[in-house]
Scaffold this motif. Structure first.
Motif, PDB file in Angstrom:
ATOM      1  N   ASN A 133     -39.533  -9.257 -58.225  1.00  0.00           N
ATOM      2  CA  ASN A 133     -38.550  -9.686 -57.221  1.00  0.00           C
ATOM      3  C   ASN A 133     -37.441  -8.655 -57.066  1.00  0.00           C
ATOM      4  O   ASN A 133     -36.959  -8.411 -55.968  1.00  0.00           O
ATOM      5  CB  ASN A 133     -37.944 -11.037 -57.607  1.00  0.00           C
ATOM      6  CG  ASN A 133     -38.973 -12.139 -57.566  1.00  0.00           C
ATOM      7  OD1 ASN A 133     -39.940 -12.038 -56.821  1.00  0.00           O
ATOM      8  ND2 ASN A 133     -38.781 -13.166 -58.371  1.00  0.00           N
ATOM      9  N   ARG A 134     -37.026  -8.079 -58.175  1.00  0.00           N
ATOM     10  CA  ARG A 134     -35.966  -7.077 -58.116  1.00  0.00           C
ATOM     11  C   ARG A 134     -36.456  -5.827 -57.380  1.00  0.00           C
ATOM     12  O   ARG A 134     -35.722  -5.223 -56.602  1.00  0.00           O
ATOM     13  CB  ARG A 134     -35.529  -6.721 -59.537  1.00  0.00           C
ATOM     14  CG  ARG A 134     -34.283  -5.890 -59.581  1.00  0.00           C
ATOM     15  CD  ARG A 134     -33.817  -5.726 -60.993  1.00  0.00           C
ATOM     16  NE  ARG A 134     -33.075  -6.922 -61.387  1.00  0.00           N
ATOM     17  CZ  ARG A 134     -32.373  -7.022 -62.494  1.00  0.00           C
ATOM     18  NH1 ARG A 134     -32.320  -6.020 -63.325  1.00  0.00           N
ATOM     19  NH2 ARG A 134     -31.724  -8.121 -62.774  1.00  0.00           N
ATOM     20  N   ASN A 182     -23.689 -11.874 -46.077  1.00  0.00           N
ATOM     21  CA  ASN A 182     -23.615 -13.311 -46.395  1.00  0.00           C
ATOM     22  C   ASN A 182     -22.484 -13.604 -47.375  1.00  0.00           C
ATOM     23  O   ASN A 182     -21.760 -14.601 -47.229  1.00  0.00           O
ATOM     24  CB  ASN A 182     -24.939 -13.799 -46.973  1.00  0.00           C
ATOM     25  CG  ASN A 182     -26.039 -13.851 -45.939  1.00  0.00           C
ATOM     26  OD1 ASN A 182     -25.771 -13.892 -44.738  1.00  0.00           O
ATOM     27  ND2 ASN A 182     -27.280 -13.839 -46.388  1.00  0.00           N
ATOM     28  N   LEU A 203     -27.781  -7.429 -46.115  1.00  0.00           N
ATOM     29  CA  LEU A 203     -27.789  -8.857 -45.794  1.00  0.00           C
ATOM     30  C   LEU A 203     -27.038  -9.653 -46.862  1.00  0.00           C
ATOM     31  O   LEU A 203     -26.245 -10.556 -46.545  1.00  0.00           O
ATOM     32  CB  LEU A 203     -29.225  -9.366 -45.658  1.00  0.00           C
ATOM     33  CG  LEU A 203     -29.399 -10.851 -45.369  1.00  0.00           C
ATOM     34  CD1 LEU A 203     -28.778 -11.196 -44.016  1.00  0.00           C
ATOM     35  CD2 LEU A 203     -30.866 -11.227 -45.395  1.00  0.00           C
ATOM     36  N   PHE A 204     -27.261  -9.316 -48.129  1.00  0.00           N
ATOM     37  CA  PHE A 204     -26.584 -10.011 -49.215  1.00  0.00           C
ATOM     38  C   PHE A 204     -25.064  -9.886 -49.081  1.00  0.00           C
ATOM     39  O   PHE A 204     -24.329 -10.881 -49.146  1.00  0.00           O
ATOM     40  CB  PHE A 204     -27.037  -9.453 -50.572  1.00  0.00           C
ATOM     41  CG  PHE A 204     -26.220  -9.949 -51.725  1.00  0.00           C
ATOM     42  CD1 PHE A 204     -26.431 -11.204 -52.265  1.00  0.00           C
ATOM     43  CD2 PHE A 204     -25.220  -9.154 -52.269  1.00  0.00           C
ATOM     44  CE1 PHE A 204     -25.669 -11.669 -53.320  1.00  0.00           C
ATOM     45  CE2 PHE A 204     -24.450  -9.610 -53.323  1.00  0.00           C
ATOM     46  CZ  PHE A 204     -24.671 -10.867 -53.850  1.00  0.00           C
ATOM     47  N   GLU A 212     -38.911  -5.664 -55.052  1.00  0.00           N
ATOM     48  CA  GLU A 212     -39.113  -5.962 -53.634  1.00  0.00           C
ATOM     49  C   GLU A 212     -37.793  -6.220 -52.917  1.00  0.00           C
ATOM     50  O   GLU A 212     -37.633  -5.875 -51.758  1.00  0.00           O
ATOM     51  CB  GLU A 212     -40.022  -7.176 -53.471  1.00  0.00           C
ATOM     52  CG  GLU A 212     -41.457  -6.888 -53.867  1.00  0.00           C
ATOM     53  CD  GLU A 212     -42.326  -8.135 -53.837  1.00  0.00           C
ATOM     54  OE1 GLU A 212     -41.790  -9.247 -53.652  1.00  0.00           O
ATOM     55  OE2 GLU A 212     -43.541  -7.982 -54.010  1.00  0.00           O
ATOM     56  N   GLY A 213     -36.840  -6.831 -53.614  1.00  0.00           N
ATOM     57  CA  GLY A 213     -35.585  -7.204 -52.974  1.00  0.00           C
ATOM     58  C   GLY A 213     -34.555  -6.110 -52.936  1.00  0.00           C
ATOM     59  O   GLY A 213     -33.536  -6.241 -52.273  1.00  0.00           O
ATOM     60  N   GLU A 265     -31.908  -3.039 -46.365  1.00  0.00           N
ATOM     61  CA  GLU A 265     -31.720  -4.203 -45.501  1.00  0.00           C
ATOM     62  C   GLU A 265     -31.319  -5.434 -46.307  1.00  0.00           C
ATOM     63  O   GLU A 265     -30.413  -6.182 -45.913  1.00  0.00           O
ATOM     64  CB  GLU A 265     -32.996  -4.508 -44.705  1.00  0.00           C
ATOM     65  CG  GLU A 265     -33.384  -3.441 -43.707  1.00  0.00           C
ATOM     66  CD  GLU A 265     -34.140  -2.277 -44.346  1.00  0.00           C
ATOM     67  OE1 GLU A 265     -34.769  -2.472 -45.416  1.00  0.00           O
ATOM     68  OE2 GLU A 265     -34.081  -1.176 -43.792  1.00  0.00           O
ATOM     69  N   GLU A 266     -32.005  -5.656 -47.440  1.00  0.00           N
ATOM     70  CA  GLU A 266     -31.711  -6.839 -48.264  1.00  0.00           C
ATOM     71  C   GLU A 266     -30.314  -6.768 -48.865  1.00  0.00           C
ATOM     72  O   GLU A 266     -29.599  -7.769 -48.924  1.00  0.00           O
ATOM     73  CB  GLU A 266     -32.755  -6.984 -49.376  1.00  0.00           C
ATOM     74  CG  GLU A 266     -34.143  -7.319 -48.876  1.00  0.00           C
ATOM     75  CD  GLU A 266     -34.216  -8.699 -48.243  1.00  0.00           C
ATOM     76  OE1 GLU A 266     -33.515  -9.625 -48.711  1.00  0.00           O
ATOM     77  OE2 GLU A 266     -34.975  -8.853 -47.270  1.00  0.00           O
ATOM     78  N   VAL A 267     -29.926  -5.582 -49.311  1.00  0.00           N
ATOM     79  CA  VAL A 267     -28.593  -5.437 -49.905  1.00  0.00           C
ATOM     80  C   VAL A 267     -27.514  -5.647 -48.843  1.00  0.00           C
ATOM     81  O   VAL A 267     -26.508  -6.329 -49.090  1.00  0.00           O
ATOM     82  CB  VAL A 267     -28.457  -4.054 -50.587  1.00  0.00           C
ATOM     83  CG1 VAL A 267     -27.030  -3.799 -51.036  1.00  0.00           C
ATOM     84  CG2 VAL A 267     -29.414  -3.960 -51.772  1.00  0.00           C
ATOM     85  N   ASN A 278     -33.747  -3.192 -51.433  1.00  0.00           N
ATOM     86  CA  ASN A 278     -33.857  -2.192 -50.375  1.00  0.00           C
ATOM     87  C   ASN A 278     -32.597  -2.311 -49.517  1.00  0.00           C
ATOM     88  O   ASN A 278     -31.815  -3.247 -49.654  1.00  0.00           O
ATOM     89  CB  ASN A 278     -35.143  -2.364 -49.550  1.00  0.00           C
ATOM     90  CG  ASN A 278     -35.243  -3.734 -48.927  1.00  0.00           C
ATOM     91  OD1 ASN A 278     -34.316  -4.217 -48.305  1.00  0.00           O
ATOM     92  ND2 ASN A 278     -36.403  -4.371 -49.113  1.00  0.00           N
TER      93      ASN A 278
END
Length: 190
Positions: A144-145, A160, A156-157, A147-148, A152-154, A150
């Protein structure tokens, strides 16, 4: 670390400063190479060689490295690239890669042909020449770490997180760090 060997030769007992001064005396004062070699206690053949080819004024004793500086840079970059892909290499795997590279590039080497890997002394010398890297046992990393993590994910985090912080107006003492436990999705390297 490569073993520290006792010096058993009288070669290269002079310093680079003495060599530079001797060459300056020959150029500026016009003294002979023989006189300069006696005055600065540098062997005549050494002074003659360095005088004729000044680009070789940085002498080296001992074995020459197996790989050139450019080839070692490529190996170091490969090690860094593998680490960035969450697939770190331990010292034994990296030594095997070095052996395979030397074989494929047909570079003469004294690596162990039976175990098909470079020696620990080679690795220590390599790490001394490339101080920006280190080789150690890779740590386990969660799928999970991987895949998550990248861009875009960072982004987005943090977007939020900023929205929630602005909406609820949390104070610093109201913020806690929590981690998921009980579910193992960890990938063992190797």
């Amino acid at each position: 670390m490569p073993r520290k060997r006792d010096r058993i030769t009288e070669k290269c007992q002079w310093s680079l400063d003495a060599l530079d001064h001797a060459i300056k005396r020959v150029n500026d004062d016009g003294i002979s190479l023989h006189k300069a070699s006696q005055e600065f206690n540098i062997p005549y053949s050494t002074l003659q060689k360095r005088y004729r080819k000044p680009e070789q004024s940085n002498p080296r004793l001992g074995r020459k490295p197996v790989f050139s500086l450019a080839q070692e840079r490529i190996l170091a970059d490969h090690l860094i690239h593998m680490t960035n892909l969450f697939f770190g290499l331990d010292s034994m795997k990296f030594r095997k890669i070095a052996y395979e590279c030397a074989e494929k590039l047909k570079i003469p080497h004294n690596f162990n042909k039976k175990s098909k890997c470079a020696g620990p002394d080679w690795l220590e010398g390599f790490l001394k020449r490339n101080t920006n890297i280190s080789v150690r046992k890779p740590e386990s990393t969660s799928i999970n770490r991987i895949e998550g993590f990248n861009k875009e994910e960072v982004e987005l985090f943090y977007k939020n997180l900023e929205e929630i912080m602005m909406k609820n107006k949390y104070e610093p003492h109201q913020i806690f760090h929590m981690d998921e436990t009980g579910v193992s999705t960890i990938q063992e390297p190797g």
